[in-house]
Enzyme design. Structure first.
Site, mmCIF file in Angstrom:
data_model
loop_
_atom_site.group_PDB
_atom_site.id
_atom_site.type_symbol
_atom_site.label_atom_id
_atom_site.label_comp_id
_atom_site.label_asym_id
_atom_site.label_seq_id
_atom_site.Cartn_x
_atom_site.Cartn_y
_atom_site.Cartn_z
ATOM 1 N N CYS A 78 0.841 -1.200 0.000
ATOM 2 C CA CYS A 78 0.000 0.000 0.000
ATOM 3 C C CYS A 78 0.879 1.254 0.000
ATOM 4 C CB CYS A 78 -0.921 0.006 1.219
ATOM 5 S SG CYS A 78 -1.979 1.464 1.267
ATOM 6 N N CYS A 357 1.337 23.981 1.706
ATOM 7 C CA CYS A 357 1.274 22.522 1.847
ATOM 8 C C CYS A 357 2.366 21.846 1.021
ATOM 9 C CB CYS A 357 -0.117 21.997 1.490
ATOM 10 S SG CYS A 357 -0.693 22.490 -0.130
#
Ligand SMILES: C[S@@+](CC[C@H](N)C(=O)[O-])C[C@H]1O[C@@H](n2cnc3c(N)ncnc32)[C@H](O)[C@@H]1O
Length: 402
Positions: A78, A357
């Protein structure tokens, strides 16, 4: 060691999440899965524009920062949370280092001026209220790192329990991707499926909508409570990925603007989304919100109805600046850029609080504002995304040439 592997030593983490490593000859390889101070045997996956990239096959000399990943999906490949092999305190230090490095290398600021302060880590598990899933045969999962392959999951430890339940209990039908959202404090939930939601079957409380309907202007939203206020969040609107993270950001922005919030101060909330900073910052007299996304601007108009606020649906870079005392600018990952930095400076604000960000964008924007007469006074890392290399940075810049 296998002859196809290279023995390298990791020096520091870099933006994007790999470790900058050097081989015996001093050549750089960016290695996924290594931690600073470790010696690892790495396989080189690819070389692009002179930068070699690889991944760890074996750790030959480790460091105390290495931990066993808390999520079992990591072992299945993952790619959702790529820093689970590092302790959460270490993750925050690595992120602060990445931001400090960007300020020097990209922004041209002197090392340590200012130092990057990191807020205490937020809980790493059970907190995310937005998740983007890849869908395969009706089941949700996450992309493998640098691959289109999907690792199907029945649970996600970083997700809020309301979303964790949705992953397991929703049949995503023929959708290819889905964004799951919840209001942790209202209990409301939403699935936005792409390209459409024709055969998505979710629990009855869930708002289910397709991207096609969102694009056609469907009214679909949930609510969340943050900083003591209730926020309408439409399917197409941005909202911070966890309410405690949104509050941590609001607190950091409040601390960085304390001296200019006098009660009659005018605030420009640039890239206002659904109006978070304009609505949550106390001690401002008048708010102008500028937001390009029509759905988010409509949410902001609703959310700020009790505030002396006007919301303009516009590109910040093309907006004609009006005079304000304080700007809070929270652009998308690419940052402000030259034109929007000019607009921000054109307001004549005494203080600009930049919420970034991306470390490189933070450094570029801080430099653009410094070149327009602002001094970079403080830089604070707020770790909204534990277990990932993703950064959120709150910077305070103060006008000196007025
Ligand atoms: C990182 S989000 C921040 C939103 C809000 N400040 C918050 O914390 O919830 C960035 C926002 O900028 C908006 N946006 C992106 N590009 C824009 C532009 N050129 N002009 C105005 N808004 C823009 C996006 O739609 C998004 O709502």
């Amino acid at each position: 060691m296998r002859p196809d592997l290279e023995l390298v030593r990791a020096e520091r983490m870099v933006s994007g999440g790999a470790a900058l490593c050097r081989d015996a000859g001093g050549e750089v390889i960016l290695v996924e899965g290594a931690l600073p101070g470790e010696t690892v045997a790495a396989a080189v996956d690819r070389s692009r524009r002179g930068v070699r990239r690889g991944h760890v096959v074996e750790v030959t000399d480790t460091v105390p920062e290495r931990v066993a990943p808390p999520c079992p999906a990591v072992a299945r490949g993952c790619g959702g949370c790529r820093w689970q092999h590092a302790g959460t305190d270490a993750q925050v230090r690595y992120k602060a280092g990445i931001v400090a490095d960007a300020l020097v290398r990209i922004g041209g600021f002197a090392p340590g001026s200012p130092t990057v302060e990191a807020l205490a880590p937020l809980p790493a598990l059970g907190a995310r209220t937005t998740l983007r899933l890849a869908i395969e045969t009706g089941r949700g999962g996450f992309r493998r790192h640098r691959s289109h392959g999907v690792v199907a999951v029945d649970a996600c430890p970083v997700a809020h329990p309301l979303l964790d339940d949705l992953i397991a209990s929703t049949d995503f039908g023929s959708a290819r991707e889905a964004t799951l959202r919840c209001g942790a404090r209202t209990g409301e939930r939403m699935v936005v499926a792409a390209p459409d939601a024709v055969d998505v079957v979710a629990p009855p409380d869930v708002v289910v909508v397709g991207d096609d309907e969102v694009d056609a202007g469907a009214a679909a939203w949930i609510h969340e409570e943050v900083a003591g206020r209730r926020w309408r969040i439409s399917a197409a609107s941005f909202f911070q990925a966890r309410p405690d993270g949104a509050e941590a950001l609001v607190d950091a922005v409040a601390a960085a603007s304390l001296d200019v919030r006098t009660g009659s101060a005018a605030l420009l909330d640039a890239y206002c989304g659904v109006g978070l900073f304009g609505g949550a910052l106390a001690g401002v007299g008048r708010v102008v919100g500028v937001e390009a996304n029509p759905a988010a601007a409509a949410d902001a108009a609703v959310n700020l109805v009790a505030v002396d606020a006007s919301v303009v649906c516009a590109d910040v870079a093309a907006w004609a600046p009006t005079e304000v005392d304080l700007v809070v600018a929270d652009p998308a990952r690419s940052g402000l850029g030259r034109d929007a930095a000019g607009v921000v400076a054109g307001t004549g604000a005494t203080v600009v609080v930049l919420v970034s960000c991306d470390a490189a964008a933070c450094a570029r924007d801080a430099r653009l504002l410094a070149d327009q007469g602002y001094t970079l006074e403080s830089v604070t890392l707020v770790d909204l995304f534990p277990h990932t290399p993703h950064v959120e940075v709150v910077s305070r810049l103060v006008a000196w040439q007025r």
